[in-house]
Design a protein around this motif. Structure first.
Motif, PDB file in Angstrom:
ATOM      1  N   ILE A   1      46.295  49.260  40.255  1.00  0.00           N
ATOM      2  CA  ILE A   1      45.961  50.198  41.328  1.00  0.00           C
ATOM      3  C   ILE A   1      46.832  49.856  42.526  1.00  0.00           C
ATOM      4  CG2 ILE A   1      44.136  51.132  42.812  1.00  0.00           C
ATOM      5  CD1 ILE A   1      42.072  50.219  40.824  1.00  0.00           C
ATOM      6  N   GLU A   2      47.481  50.880  43.069  1.00  0.00           N
ATOM      7  CA  GLU A   2      48.329  50.679  44.250  1.00  0.00           C
ATOM      8  C   GLU A   2      47.469  50.779  45.511  1.00  0.00           C
ATOM      9  OE1 GLU A   2      51.546  50.032  43.987  1.00  0.00           O
ATOM     10  OE2 GLU A   2      51.627  50.350  41.815  1.00  0.00           O
ATOM     11  N   PRO A   3      47.923  50.206  46.619  1.00  0.00           N
ATOM     12  CA  PRO A   3      47.184  50.365  47.878  1.00  0.00           C
ATOM     13  C   PRO A   3      46.985  51.850  48.193  1.00  0.00           C
ATOM     14  CG  PRO A   3      48.972  48.774  48.144  1.00  0.00           C
ATOM     15  CD  PRO A   3      49.139  49.400  46.783  1.00  0.00           C
ATOM     16  N   GLY A   4      45.761  52.215  48.591  1.00  0.00           N
ATOM     17  CA  GLY A   4      45.487  53.591  49.004  1.00  0.00           C
ATOM     18  C   GLY A   4      45.379  54.590  47.876  1.00  0.00           C
ATOM     19  N   GLU A   5      45.371  54.107  46.637  1.00  0.00           N
ATOM     20  CA  GLU A   5      45.356  54.998  45.485  1.00  0.00           C
ATOM     21  C   GLU A   5      43.959  55.071  44.851  1.00  0.00           C
ATOM     22  OE1 GLU A   5      47.992  55.390  41.412  1.00  0.00           O
ATOM     23  OE2 GLU A   5      47.116  53.433  41.861  1.00  0.00           O
ATOM     24  N   THR A   6      43.649  56.204  44.221  1.00  0.00           N
ATOM     25  CA  THR A   6      42.418  56.294  43.442  1.00  0.00           C
ATOM     26  C   THR A   6      42.754  56.330  41.964  1.00  0.00           C
ATOM     27  OG1 THR A   6      41.258  57.498  45.173  1.00  0.00           O
ATOM     28  CG2 THR A   6      40.368  57.673  42.948  1.00  0.00           C
ATOM     29  N   LEU A   7      42.254  55.312  41.242  1.00  0.00           N
ATOM     30  CA  LEU A   7      42.359  55.296  39.794  1.00  0.00           C
ATOM     31  C   LEU A   7      40.972  55.574  39.235  1.00  0.00           C
ATOM     32  CD1 LEU A   7      44.142  54.612  37.233  1.00  0.00           C
ATOM     33  CD2 LEU A   7      42.959  52.416  37.276  1.00  0.00           C
ATOM     34  N   ALA A   8      40.864  56.601  38.401  1.00  0.00           N
ATOM     35  CA  ALA A   8      39.573  56.909  37.784  1.00  0.00           C
ATOM     36  C   ALA A   8      39.495  56.295  36.397  1.00  0.00           C
ATOM     37  CB  ALA A   8      39.392  58.422  37.692  1.00  0.00           C
ATOM     38  N   LEU A   9      38.291  55.858  36.043  1.00  0.00           N
ATOM     39  CA  LEU A   9      37.987  55.461  34.663  1.00  0.00           C
ATOM     40  C   LEU A   9      36.979  56.467  34.139  1.00  0.00           C
ATOM     41  CD1 LEU A   9      37.260  51.593  34.864  1.00  0.00           C
ATOM     42  CD2 LEU A   9      39.423  52.721  34.278  1.00  0.00           C
ATOM     43  N   ALA A  10      37.315  57.111  33.031  1.00  0.00           N
ATOM     44  CA  ALA A  10      36.372  58.036  32.406  1.00  0.00           C
ATOM     45  C   ALA A  10      36.246  57.662  30.941  1.00  0.00           C
ATOM     46  CB  ALA A  10      36.856  59.483  32.555  1.00  0.00           C
TER      47      ALA A  10
END
Ligand SMILES: Nc1ncnc2c1ncn2[C@@H]1O[C@H](COP(=O)(O)OP(=O)(O)OP(=O)(O)O)[C@@H](O)[C@H]1O
Ligand SMILES: [Mg+2]
Length: 260
Positions: free
Chosen positions: A32-41
């Protein structure tokens, strides 16, 4: 290239159940990069919450590596771990379970400010009022008990508590799943505003691909503890390649393609 905020590699967690061992999380890697949203589904039981607990160090992995801000997060202990934990916060589905329901809103917000030494006793009421305003709540809510306020207000309090320590990453596990549609939209907008203004990264766990499409930059789809596919969130949702990805998209309620 900037270095990732969080980097997870080969993460594995096994549980024994009924005499045999199952891998709840099996050799999972992502960053995950700074300021990023990573979703887990992924479907129920695919390992989403286990990954959240591993990243928060609430459970120990059987194998794998977690780097947070360039440090070996699994090797940290004592005061260093406590200090890093302030930068890594969480919001769960049910704030009634996460907090003492009889505690006041002020108490819930006072704890992180006190524990992490962020503000002096005399400063804290002002900081609490500012945190409430930051999440769109009236400071008048401060003396109310957690069980007396609405579900949407409670989730805003949970977010206020999470941002009190100025985290760089917040893990949100089904944080908007229990909310009705209009409140959910408001909370998603709040999360997007906070991210834009404070550059907070989110590890955003949700079984709802409509919500994921509205908030996430990238998406990892899990299946039985392994990564089935990953990529740009909208690209994956609009044209899933894996069988499980296709099944999740088919099962999703009508996807809103406009965003919140
Ligand atoms: N403490 C535990 N002991 C034994 N098995 C566990 C434990 N925690 C999780 N598991 C198992 O690990 C697997 C993954 O569970 P996990 O809670 O991570 O799934 P999930 O993707 O979050 O599911 P859901 O969408 O239902 O929340 C499941 O098979 C679950 O039964
Ligand atoms: Mg879960």
């Amino acid at each position: 290239m900037s270095s990732p905020l969080l980097s997870v590699s080969g993460l594995t967690k096994r549980y024994r159940r009924g005499g045999k061992t199952i891998a709840a999380v099996d050799n999972v890697s992502f960053h995950i990069e700074p300021g990023e949203t990573l979703a887990l589904a992924g479907p129920s039981g695919s390992g989403k919450s286990t990954i959240a607990r591993l990243v928060l160090r609430l459970v120990q992995p059987d194998a794998g590596d977690i780097q947070f801000k360039g440090e070996d997060f699994l090797a940290l202990g004592g005061a260093t771990l406590r200090a890093r934990r302030a930068r890594l916060q969480m919001v769960f589905q049910d704030p009634l379970a996460a907090f003492n329901p009889r505690a006041t809103v002020a108490r819930v917000l006072d704890d992180p400010l006190r524990i992490h030494g962020i503000a002096s006793r005399s400063e804290r009421p002002r900081r609490i009022a500012a945190l409430l305003e930051r999440v769109g709540l009236s400071p008048d809510l401060a003396p109310r008990a957690i069980h007396e306020i609405s579900g949407g207000q409670r989730q805003r309090v949970a977010i206020a508590r999470a941002i009190a320590t100025k985290p760089s990453l917040i893990v949100l596990d089904e944080a908007v799943s229990a909310l009705d549609v209009s409140v959910r939209g408001q909370i998603l907008r709040l999360l997007l505003d906070l991210q834009r203004e404070e550059r907070i990264a989110y590890l955003f766990i949700s079984h709802d691909l409509g919500v994921v499409r509205a908030i996430a930059h990238r998406l990892v789809i899990l299946d039985a503890g392994t990564i089935a596919e990953s990529g740009d969130a909208r690209t994956v949702i609009d044209a899933p390649q894996s069988a499980i990805g296709k099944a999740l998209v088919v099962a999703a309620p009508k996807l809103d393609r406009t965003g919140p």
